[in-house]
Design a protein around this motif. Structure first.
Motif, mmCIF file in Angstrom:
data_model
loop_
_atom_site.group_PDB
_atom_site.id
_atom_site.type_symbol
_atom_site.label_atom_id
_atom_site.label_comp_id
_atom_site.label_asym_id
_atom_site.label_seq_id
_atom_site.Cartn_x
_atom_site.Cartn_y
_atom_site.Cartn_z
ATOM 1 N N ASP A 21 0.771 -1.031 0.026
ATOM 2 C CA ASP A 21 0.140 -0.038 0.008
ATOM 3 C C ASP A 21 0.954 1.285 0.105
ATOM 4 O O ASP A 21 0.466 2.387 -0.617
ATOM 5 N N ALA A 22 1.911 1.319 1.094
ATOM 6 C CA ALA A 22 2.807 2.224 0.940
ATOM 7 C C ALA A 22 3.447 2.466 -0.590
ATOM 8 O O ALA A 22 3.647 3.792 -0.950
ATOM 9 N N ILE A 23 3.775 1.479 -1.196
ATOM 10 C CA ILE A 23 4.443 1.651 -2.273
ATOM 11 C C ILE A 23 3.476 2.267 -3.499
ATOM 12 O O ILE A 23 4.098 3.191 -4.374
ATOM 13 N N ALA A 24 2.276 1.727 -3.486
ATOM 14 C CA ALA A 24 1.257 2.251 -4.358
ATOM 15 C C ALA A 24 0.999 3.550 -4.149
ATOM 16 O O ALA A 24 0.806 4.671 -5.175
ATOM 17 N N ALA A 25 1.107 4.274 -2.606
ATOM 18 C CA ALA A 25 0.793 5.736 -2.433
ATOM 19 C C ALA A 25 1.907 6.453 -2.905
ATOM 20 O O ALA A 25 1.460 7.560 -3.340
ATOM 21 N N VAL A 26 2.983 6.140 -2.727
ATOM 22 C CA VAL A 26 4.063 7.026 -3.220
ATOM 23 C C VAL A 26 4.091 7.160 -4.596
ATOM 24 O O VAL A 26 4.624 8.271 -5.314
ATOM 25 N N THR A 27 3.768 6.210 -5.313
ATOM 26 C CA THR A 27 3.895 6.195 -6.887
ATOM 27 C C THR A 27 2.871 7.108 -7.337
ATOM 28 O O THR A 27 2.843 7.851 -8.185
ATOM 29 N N ASP A 28 1.466 7.094 -6.659
ATOM 30 C CA ASP A 28 0.685 8.022 -6.898
ATOM 31 C C ASP A 28 0.934 9.254 -6.678
ATOM 32 O O ASP A 28 0.500 10.219 -7.491
ATOM 33 N N GLU A 29 1.470 9.659 -5.506
ATOM 34 C CA GLU A 29 1.768 10.831 -4.931
ATOM 35 C C GLU A 29 2.805 11.656 -5.997
ATOM 36 O O GLU A 29 2.774 12.787 -6.325
ATOM 37 N N THR A 30 3.854 10.728 -6.360
ATOM 38 C CA THR A 30 5.019 11.502 -7.238
ATOM 39 C C THR A 30 4.971 11.256 -8.815
ATOM 40 O O THR A 30 5.534 11.830 -9.425
ATOM 41 N N GLY A 31 4.091 10.227 -9.161
ATOM 42 C CA GLY A 31 3.998 9.707 -10.573
ATOM 43 C C GLY A 31 5.545 9.159 -10.962
ATOM 44 O O GLY A 31 5.693 8.841 -11.855
ATOM 45 N N LEU A 32 6.269 8.630 -9.835
ATOM 46 C CA LEU A 32 7.521 7.843 -10.313
ATOM 47 C C LEU A 32 7.401 6.578 -9.474
ATOM 48 O O LEU A 32 6.671 6.236 -8.600
ATOM 49 N N PRO A 33 8.278 5.606 -10.266
ATOM 50 C CA PRO A 33 8.156 4.168 -9.746
ATOM 51 C C PRO A 33 8.823 4.179 -8.244
ATOM 52 O O PRO A 33 9.947 4.839 -7.947
ATOM 53 N N ALA A 34 8.268 3.357 -7.467
ATOM 54 C CA ALA A 34 8.682 3.184 -6.213
ATOM 55 C C ALA A 34 9.091 1.697 -5.866
ATOM 56 O O ALA A 34 8.241 0.867 -6.188
ATOM 57 N N VAL A 35 10.353 1.432 -5.136
ATOM 58 C CA VAL A 35 10.641 0.105 -5.056
ATOM 59 C C VAL A 35 11.260 -0.043 -3.835
ATOM 60 O O VAL A 35 12.061 1.021 -3.158
ATOM 61 N N ASP A 36 10.976 -0.947 -3.086
ATOM 62 C CA ASP A 36 11.749 -1.367 -1.763
ATOM 63 C C ASP A 36 12.938 -2.618 -2.274
ATOM 64 O O ASP A 36 12.359 -3.659 -2.424
ATOM 65 N N VAL A 37 14.059 -2.122 -2.103
ATOM 66 C CA VAL A 37 15.281 -3.009 -2.580
ATOM 67 C C VAL A 37 15.269 -4.299 -1.959
ATOM 68 O O VAL A 37 15.970 -5.311 -2.524
ATOM 69 N N PHE A 38 15.075 -4.393 -0.662
ATOM 70 C CA PHE A 38 14.990 -5.515 0.180
ATOM 71 C C PHE A 38 13.798 -6.513 -0.190
ATOM 72 O O PHE A 38 14.125 -7.674 -0.222
ATOM 73 N N ARG A 39 12.779 -5.924 -0.332
ATOM 74 C CA ARG A 39 11.557 -6.885 -0.485
ATOM 75 C C ARG A 39 11.492 -7.497 -1.747
ATOM 76 O O ARG A 39 11.111 -8.623 -1.929
ATOM 77 N N SER A 40 11.754 -6.598 -2.947
ATOM 78 C CA SER A 40 11.593 -7.077 -4.329
ATOM 79 C C SER A 40 12.663 -7.142 -4.867
ATOM 80 O O SER A 40 12.742 -7.424 -6.139
ATOM 81 N N GLY A 41 13.973 -6.786 -4.285
ATOM 82 C CA GLY A 41 15.189 -6.705 -5.151
ATOM 83 C C GLY A 41 15.289 -5.263 -5.923
ATOM 84 O O GLY A 41 14.306 -4.638 -6.175
ATOM 85 N N PRO A 42 16.459 -4.870 -6.454
ATOM 86 C CA PRO A 42 16.585 -3.753 -7.074
ATOM 87 C C PRO A 42 16.384 -3.654 -8.643
ATOM 88 O O PRO A 42 16.558 -2.556 -9.230
ATOM 89 N N ALA A 43 16.050 -4.693 -9.107
ATOM 90 C CA ALA A 43 15.850 -4.662 -10.735
ATOM 91 C C ALA A 43 15.080 -3.640 -11.371
ATOM 92 O O ALA A 43 15.367 -2.970 -12.233
#
Length: 347
Positions: free
Chosen positions: A315-337
């Motif tokens: 939810d937090a990743i989706a909210a940040v993407t909605d707010e900024t229009g930029l891709p958001a990634v947690d490199v530990f949860r999903s990796g840095p790819a």
């Protein structure tokens, strides 16, 4: 190196940044951690981090010596300029036990008469991670561009301790896995220990920081097509913004990655509200151009969600993407790819 990390009194799961960074990124070199409060357990169990090795946590240096270390790493990171109570004695004991000592504190051990004398007598080395490189620096030398064809990426943050070093190390390693020409430039004590060298940005004379960073980044871009620079602090942090700005100007980045702790509303050290992320993006992009630097854009958000459940993190990743229009990634949860994909797409 065969390292024992001194984390006495602070290895509680989150632990000090330097200790965790070394455990994650130089795991093969660590043989033990010292913290009497957690003796008998192992580092992976205590941190809950699968990237941390299951090395033993022991009572004291004498117990750690059974594992054959040759280097004593000061793993704590207190916010003070003097040595905390008890640490001087532990460092002295390590030197007398014929261990080299690595320290990232503001207190320069090599300039401490007592400890330097003990090191000389024992024939051991002191490596002060925050000691600036010994090279000639003159204000205003160099330009604002790097080797044509190279691409420099700088981590910026909304606060301290938001994952800037981790993000850049993960990006560099992901680029290497893809066979890309990539390098990492460290600017803090943990990054310098992980990389083996770098610029301790908060110990360089302020006048010289931009020029020194420019020299190091140019050296890196001479060898690599992609250069990932560790950031420090945040432009919106009144205590540390000077270092952030010096890095932003000195590195002359082509792109920025913003690091943020999911859900944070206030600065970690001060009761000051964080600006909206869209404003943090805008202030970093604006500052990058002051003085004629390239028009660097924030191309992605590296989001620290380690304190959240999986669903709350999504939810937090989706909210940040909605707010900024930029891709958001947690490199530990999903990796840095996906984060590297965003960097390459912007390039």
């Amino acid at each position: 190196m065969r390292m024992v990390i001194d984390a006495e009194g602070v290895f509680d799961g989150t632990g000090p940044k330097l200790a965790l960074g070394v455990l994650r990124y130089r795991s093969d070199d660590v043989v033990a951690v010292v913290d009497s409060a957690h003796a008998g357990r192992n580092a992976r169990e205590i941190t809950g981090d699968p990237r941390v090795p299951a090395v033993p946590v022991v009572d004291d240096l004498d117990a750690a010596l059974r594992y054959g270390p040759d280097t004593f790493v000061v793993g704590i990171s207190p916010m003070q300029s003097t040595l905390p109570a008890g640490l001087r004695e532990r460092i002295r004991a390590a030197l007398e036990a014929k261990l080299d000592v690595v320290c990232g504190l503001h207190h320069q051990l090599g300039d401490d008469p007592e400890l330097a004398a003990v090191a000389d007598l024992a024939g051991r080395r002191i490596w002060d991670l925050r000691r600036p490189p010994e090279q000639d620096v003159q204000v205003g030398t160099g330009g604002l561009t790097h080797r044509p064809g190279s691409h420099t990426v700088l981590a910026v943050g909304s606060d301290c301790n938001a994952g800037k070093m981790t993000t850049m190390v993960e990006l560099d390693r992901e680029a290497g896995r893809r066979g890309l020409s990539s390098g990492f430039v460290a600017t803090g004590q943990t990054g310098i220990l992980v990389a083996g060298d770098g610029v301790p940005a908060d110990h360089v004379v302020a006048d010289f920081l931009p020029t020194l960073m420019h020299q190091h980044v140019c050296a890196a871009t001479a060898e690599h097509d992609l250069v990932f620079v560790e950031g420090q602090a945040a432009l919106n942090h009144p205590w540390y913004s000077g270092v952030s700005l010096g890095l932003l100007h000195g590195t002359a980045p082509d792109a920025l990655v913003l690091c943020h702790i999911a859900g944070a509303r206030d600065l970690g050290h001060l009761p000051l509200a964080l600006p909206p992320l869209s404003e943090v993006v805008a202030m970093n992009e604006a500052a990058a151009t002051w003085g004629g630097g390239p028009a660097a854009r924030v191309v992605a958000i590296s989001l620290n969600t380690g304190h959240l459940s999986a669903s709350a993190a999504a939810d937090a990743i989706a909210a940040v993407t909605d707010e900024t229009g930029l891709p958001a990634v947690d490199v530990f949860r999903s990796g840095p790819a996906a984060l590297l994909d965003a960097v390459l797409a912007a390039r």
